[in-house]
Design a protein around this motif. Structure first.
Motif, PDB file in Angstrom:
ATOM      1  N   SER A  26      -8.953   8.162  13.901  1.00 17.41           N
ATOM      2  CA  SER A  26      -9.522   7.003  12.997  1.00 17.41           C
ATOM      3  C   SER A  26      -8.946   5.807  12.619  1.00 17.41           C
ATOM      4  O   SER A  26      -9.609   4.995  12.208  1.00 17.41           O
ATOM      5  CB  SER A  26     -10.459   8.660  11.695  1.00 17.41           C
ATOM      6  N   GLY A  42     -13.247  -2.203   3.959  1.00 15.68           N
ATOM      7  CA  GLY A  42     -13.905  -1.528   3.278  1.00 15.68           C
ATOM      8  C   GLY A  42     -14.123  -0.117   3.988  1.00 15.68           C
ATOM      9  O   GLY A  42     -14.680   0.876   3.645  1.00 15.68           O
ATOM     10  N   ASP A  43     -13.847  -0.804   5.593  1.00 17.46           N
ATOM     11  CA  ASP A  43     -13.745   0.549   5.779  1.00 17.46           C
ATOM     12  C   ASP A  43     -12.759   1.916   6.094  1.00 17.46           C
ATOM     13  O   ASP A  43     -12.834   3.027   5.852  1.00 17.46           O
ATOM     14  CB  ASP A  43     -13.411  -0.096   7.653  1.00 17.46           C
ATOM     15  N   ALA A  45     -10.990   2.097   2.805  1.00 13.76           N
ATOM     16  CA  ALA A  45     -11.466   2.323   1.771  1.00 13.76           C
ATOM     17  C   ALA A  45     -12.217   3.974   1.914  1.00 13.76           C
ATOM     18  O   ALA A  45     -12.393   5.284   1.215  1.00 13.76           O
ATOM     19  CB  ALA A  45     -11.829   1.895   0.709  1.00 13.76           C
ATOM     20  N   SER A  46     -13.356   3.367   2.887  1.00 13.77           N
ATOM     21  CA  SER A  46     -14.202   4.583   2.926  1.00 13.77           C
ATOM     22  C   SER A  46     -13.734   6.017   4.208  1.00 13.77           C
ATOM     23  O   SER A  46     -14.156   7.565   3.484  1.00 13.77           O
ATOM     24  CB  SER A  46     -15.100   3.920   3.741  1.00 13.77           C
ATOM     25  N   ARG A  49     -11.671   7.868   1.517  1.00 12.86           N
ATOM     26  CA  ARG A  49     -12.751   9.293   0.511  1.00 12.86           C
ATOM     27  C   ARG A  49     -13.148  10.266   1.256  1.00 12.86           C
ATOM     28  O   ARG A  49     -12.654  11.451   0.950  1.00 12.86           O
ATOM     29  CB  ARG A  49     -14.451   7.959   0.010  1.00 12.86           C
ATOM     30  N   GLU A  50     -12.905   9.775   2.965  1.00 13.94           N
ATOM     31  CA  GLU A  50     -13.488  11.048   3.540  1.00 13.94           C
ATOM     32  C   GLU A  50     -11.851  11.800   4.632  1.00 13.94           C
ATOM     33  O   GLU A  50     -12.320  13.031   4.353  1.00 13.94           O
ATOM     34  CB  GLU A  50     -13.918  10.196   4.235  1.00 13.94           C
TER      35      GLU A  50
END
Length: 108
Positions: A26, A42-43, A45-46, A49-50
């Motif tokens: 990832s 953005g990627d 941060a996502s 969060r995951e």
């Protein structure tokens, strides 16, 4: 009973290794296709969060200067609590390990 415990420990170890490898993949995917800084942010941060086990992701240039970073939204930023200069040797070690492995590395 001992064999059962050893089997459980071996299974847990395998599960952890697989989870770490998924995290590495990832993290490597963040740099795929030469993202723009806003896409990367953005990627990243996502991803944080995951994956609550990740605290911070940094994008560094070839000279190991921080290009961009994202902290987890679930905790206070770790870099604010620890002096950054005290971590430089850990950063160098993590980055050199990642280069040898041709991938993402853990650390600060």
């Amino acid at each position: 009973m001992l064999e059962s415990g050893e089997r459980d420990a071996a299974e847990a170890t395998g599960d952890l290794r697989a989870a770490f490898m998924r995290n590495v993949q990832s993290l490597q995917a963040l740099q795929a296709n030469d993202p723009t800084p806003s896409q990367w942010h953005g990627d990243a941060a996502s991803l944080l969060r995951e994956h609550r086990e990740l605290m911070r992701v940094e994008w560094r240039d070839a000279d190991l200067r921080v290009h961009s970073f994202v902290d987890t939204p679930f905790r206070a930023p770790v870099v604010d609590r620890v002096r950054r200069s005290n971590q430089q040797s850990e950063v160098l070690l993590a980055c050199s390990t990642a280069r040898r492995a041709r991938g993402a590395g853990g650390g600060s």
